[in-house]
Scaffold this active site. Structure first.
Site, PDB file in Angstrom:
ATOM      1  N   CYS A  90       0.838  -1.198   0.000  1.00  6.38           N
ATOM      2  CA  CYS A  90       0.000   0.000   0.000  1.00  6.38           C
ATOM      3  C   CYS A  90       0.870   1.244   0.000  1.00  6.38           C
ATOM      4  O   CYS A  90       2.104   1.166   0.016  1.00  6.38           O
ATOM      5  CB  CYS A  90      -0.929   0.001   1.214  1.00  6.38           C
ATOM      6  SG  CYS A  90      -0.029   0.085   2.784  1.00  6.38           S
ATOM      7  N   CYS A  93       3.499   1.583   2.688  1.00  9.24           N
ATOM      8  CA  CYS A  93       4.740   0.847   2.440  1.00  9.24           C
ATOM      9  C   CYS A  93       5.697   1.689   1.598  1.00  9.24           C
ATOM     10  O   CYS A  93       6.908   1.712   1.849  1.00  9.24           O
ATOM     11  CB  CYS A  93       4.442  -0.464   1.710  1.00  9.24           C
ATOM     12  SG  CYS A  93       3.355  -1.592   2.590  1.00  9.24           S
ATOM     13  N   ASP A 492       8.656  24.832 -34.396  1.00  7.01           N
ATOM     14  CA  ASP A 492       9.718  25.186 -35.334  1.00  7.01           C
ATOM     15  C   ASP A 492       9.169  24.903 -36.737  1.00  7.01           C
ATOM     16  O   ASP A 492       8.219  24.124 -36.884  1.00  7.01           O
ATOM     17  CB  ASP A 492      10.956  24.342 -35.030  1.00  7.01           C
ATOM     18  CG  ASP A 492      12.020  24.482 -36.096  1.00  7.01           C
ATOM     19  OD1 ASP A 492      12.374  25.626 -36.423  1.00  7.01           O
ATOM     20  OD2 ASP A 492      12.474  23.449 -36.622  1.00  7.01           O
ATOM     21  N   ASP A 698      16.849  24.331 -31.582  1.00  9.53           N
ATOM     22  CA  ASP A 698      15.571  24.321 -30.870  1.00  9.53           C
ATOM     23  C   ASP A 698      15.731  23.937 -29.406  1.00  9.53           C
ATOM     24  O   ASP A 698      14.784  24.086 -28.623  1.00  9.53           O
ATOM     25  CB  ASP A 698      14.589  23.337 -31.531  1.00  9.53           C
ATOM     26  CG  ASP A 698      14.229  23.749 -32.954  1.00  9.53           C
ATOM     27  OD1 ASP A 698      14.039  24.955 -33.171  1.00  9.53           O
ATOM     28  OD2 ASP A 698      14.154  22.868 -33.826  1.00  9.53           O
TER      29      ASP A 698
END
Length: 806
Positions: A90, A93, A492, A698
């Site tokens: 869970c 844990c 671009d 870019d």
């Protein structure tokens, strides 16, 4: 008695950040040094990312790896260690493992994923692996083989996985039968000792896992789902034993063995269903891993020899027969064929390939025989990088998970307090301590934090997996989550919206002949990989022009290029470059305007001698729009996303492309640094912005955007910078990326809603005595299963193009 085979020995993956490497020989030296460390199974060093990926046996300590790198003459900055964790049930844990690992000296950050059962640790160089394993064990868990954790496969056993559920149900059914009989007016009742005999093995043998895990949690000073189940069922079982051996002197009281046994059965059923469902979330990784062949056919000294894939080296010639899967990344040296790359790029149609064409390991050869020169092996192949990227995204935590972590940290203690208050409140208020205990048991049983821990990671695993299947690689969970809020996409132009293969459509000399102007332009651009440079070189080669020798070649980012030829400085580039050089373009201004209006890119060639510049000519380039670009823009606009184009090209060409595609806004003649600023400007009003690009220029803009999206047809720098990589140069995938992000985020919110609502509604009902422990157990088991099943619905997602075809 059924028994489970011991977990296989763990093989851990480590990544080292290495500083000081400058060339391929440095890479080879580091790899050689690391392979000498005993226990190292595989090594791959990437010069671009300065990372070493190492697969090693458990006895290999980080200090030995660091020492090997240092002996080779380099330094290690930070290492990344991935561990498979066994025993987590869970969200509590997860918090405990993270806390334990975070206390290990040298650890910088820890991220534990319940769905993948993995821990990712970022630590200083030299951090001990054994110290990490000891920390996990001290927290009550075990480190297992990473491959087993990631695969979703259960460890091999002599019995089917469902046997505990089946046996527990068989023992519990007679206990439940008496309750069922009451619904039909029948008063079936088993003797008390028979009920005890049926419930005891369920409680302490089949349910023993809850005691073991709960005790470990207690020793660690915390709580988890197992502790809640152990306490709740023990209370019901203990009350029944008390009532059985301490009779009341009149009619035998009702025993509650069925409550403890059925709750354990339902929890076991829920965990089994949850495990089966979680295994489906790793289907994408298993499908990608299955693409890697185990062997390759290598041609050495004219003889074809079949060798293990790990034995193939860069430069080897690999023979690929018709119908076989290509084993390595490489370039075709002989042969022609159709190659199916659908499982890697998402491209449904096979592509024709011939000599000099690149092929990707994992793709399928068609009906031709191919001879492929190996360019990448091991962890550096495209397929390995894809798998690593998807695994990293699935293992990472989304920002929304932080809320869950905060709730989980206090959840179990709060539930224990509520259960105690329920017990005391009912006991003192009514005097019926039996009913008070049963109500407290119902609180403990329904308050399982499993669903909370699984809500986010399962949705992310399925979302990233299905996206990868269709050619969208999401690097991290944060990119996936943020992308759902994108309201502006900046593109671009060249290579992103256009094909990126421009051709020289016109050349107009200002002085001299056209051939001489072309010869000088090609001489300047010898060796350049820029698309416009390649177009010039193709045009010069078609005319068989003899190029001049160039020296002092210098790239001018965002402007052009210059070189020394025959004692003069030749400059080739944009109008801004001509302005900087103070060279008048007036003689060809009318021609330039005409070409720009036609959508062509214009470059200028000039010569400078002793500071005096002369215009030599104009070159016009034409590039075709990608077939899907217009549909991609329309799809984004239909999603309510504003589209912007950022390009270093001239305004005329930019305007023509923007008008043809229907783009909302464009900015032309932008330098690489200005692109990043343009993205920042778009974000200024709080708008979430995505940037799409493919080139080195870019990279700053991709980093500046909230979400960077890179085309894999571009440069490695762009892909390393971006949070999302598109395996095809198809702009439609941009809209698909935003779509899968929105659907994944919606699933996360749905899952968190259901995970919280089970507890928000269930705990009060149980506390007020309106929920039987058996019903509470069924609701708790169903909560985890429903969360994972809801996430699996994402597997039905399809890209817009395929939905339209369907």
């Amino acid at each position: 008695m059924p028994s489970v085979s011991p977990a296989p020995q763990a093989t851990q993956e480590q990544r080292l950040q290495i500083t000081g490497m400058t060339c391929a020989s440095c890479v080879a030296r580091v790899e050689k040094g690391l392979r000498k460390v005993p226990g190292v199974c595989d090594v791959s060093v990437n010069l671009a990312t300065e990372q070493a990926s190492i697969t090693a046996s458990p006895e290999v300590v980080a200090a030995d790896l660091v020492a090997a790198v240092q002996k080779a003459g380099y330094e290690v900055a930070v290492q990344e260690i991935n561990l498979g964790i066994q025993g987590m049930t869970c969200a509590s844990c997860v918090a405990r493992v993270e806390k334990a690992l975070g206390k290990v000296p040298g650890v910088r950050s820890v991220s534990v994923n319940l769905a993948t059962e993995q821990a990712r640790v970022e630590a200083n160089a030299g951090t001990s692996l054994e110290a990490l394993r000891q920390a996990v064990r001290a927290a009550g868990y075990e480190v297992v083989a990473l491959a087993d954790s990631a695969s979703g496969q259960a460890p091999p056993t002599r019995w089917p996985e469902w046997w505990p559920v089946a046996l527990s149900a068989a023992l519990s059914l007679p206990l439940v039968a008496q309750m069922i009989g009451l619904l039909f007016g029948q008063h079936w009742s088993l003797p008390g000792w028979v009920q005890w005999a049926l419930a005891t093995p369920v409680q302490f043998w089949l349910g023993g896992r809850f005691y073991r895990a709960g005790w470990k949690a207690v020793k660690a000073g915390t709580g988890n789902m197992d502790l809640l189940v152990a306490l709740g069922t023990s209370a019901a079982y203990g009350l029944s034993v008390y009532l059985l051996f301490v009779p009341s002197g009149h009619a035998m009281q009702h025993l509650y063995f069925e409550a403890s046994a059925v709750v354990i059965t339902l929890v076991l059923l829920g965990k089994w269903l949850e495990t089966r469902a979680k295994r489906e979330t790793t289907a994408a990784i298993r499908a990608l891993q299955a693409l890697r062949p185990d062997t390759a056919r290598v041609r050495r000294d004219g003889v074809d020899v079949e060798v293990a894939l790990a034995a193939v080296q860069v430069g080897d010639l690999v023979v690929v027969r018709p119908g076989e899967r290509i084993a390595v990344d490489g370039v075709i040296r002989e042969g022609h064929s159709e190659v199916d790359e659908s499982l890697i790029t998402g491209e449904s149609m096979p592509l024709g390939k011939g000599p000099a064409a690149r092929v990707t390991g994992g793709s399928v050869n068609g009906d031709g025989l191919l001879l492929v020169e190996t360019l990448a092996v091991g962890a550096e192949t495209t397929l390995a990088r894809i798998i690593r990227m998807v695994e990293n995204a699935q293992a990472a935590k989304a920002p929304i998970q932080r809320l869950v972590d905060k709730v989980s940290a206090v959840f179990v203690p709060v539930v224990l307090v509520i259960a105690l208050v329920t017990l005391l409140g009912w006991g003192f208020a009514s005097g019926d301590w039996q009913q008070a205990l049963l109500n407290a048991v119902a609180v403990l049983v329904i308050a399982c934090p499993c669903a909370l821990g699984l809500a986010t990671p399962t949705a992310i695993m399925v979302g990233t997996g299905i996206a990868a299947h269709y050619g969208i690689l999401i690097k991290d969970a944060e990119a996936l989550e943020v992308a759902h809020a994108v309201r502006c996409v900046a593109f671009d132009k060249t290579g992103t919206l256009t094909a990126g293969h421009p051709e020289l459509v016109a050349l107009e000399p200002a002085a001299g002949s056209a051939d001489d102007t072309l010869r000088l332009a090609a001489s300047v651009q010898q060796g350049s990989e820029h698309p416009l440079a390649r177009a010039v070189m193709r045009a010069a080669a078609a005319k068989h022009l003899a190029l001049a020798s160039a020296s002092a070649v210098k790239a001018l980012p965002g402007l052009g290029i210059e070189a020394q030829i025959d004692g003069a400085t030749l400059s080739l580039g944009s109008g801004r470059l001509m302005q900087n050089l103070r060279i008048a373009t007036t003689p060809l201004a009318a021609s330039a305007a005409r070409h720009e209006q036609a959508g062509h890119s214009v470059s200028w060639l000039a010569r400078s001698i002793d500071g005096h510049g002369t215009l030599l000519g104009l070159l016009a380039f034409g590039d075709t729009l990608k077939p899907s670009a217009q549909a991609a823009i329309a799809q984004l606009q239909a999603q309510g996303v504003r589209t912007v184009m950022l390009t270093g090209d001239n305004p005329g060409s930019a305007k023509a492309v923007a008008r043809a595609l229907g783009i909302d806004e464009f900015k032309a003649e932008i330098l690489p640094a200005d692109k990043a600023q343009a993205v920042a400007d778009l974000k200024a009003d709080g708008t979430v912005v995505a940037m799409v690009g493919d080139g080195i220029n870019d990279a700053p803009a991709l980093a500046a955007a909230d979400v960077g999206i890179a085309m894999s047809t571009g440069t490695d720098v762009a892909m390393h910078t971006a949070g999302v990589t598109l395996m095809r140069g198809d702009p439609m995938l941009v809209a698909d990326t935003l779509d899968i992000s929105r659907k994944t985020y919606r699933k996360i919110r749905h899952n968190l809603f259901w995970a919280f609502i089970y507890n928000v509604v269930g705990i009060p009902l149980a506390a007020f005595g309106l929920l039987n422990p058996v019903i509470a157990g069924a609701a708790m088991a169903f909560s985890s299963f429903s969360v994972v099943s809801n996430a699996l619905l994402l597997r039905r997602w399809r890209p817009a193009g395929q939905r339209n075809q369907d």
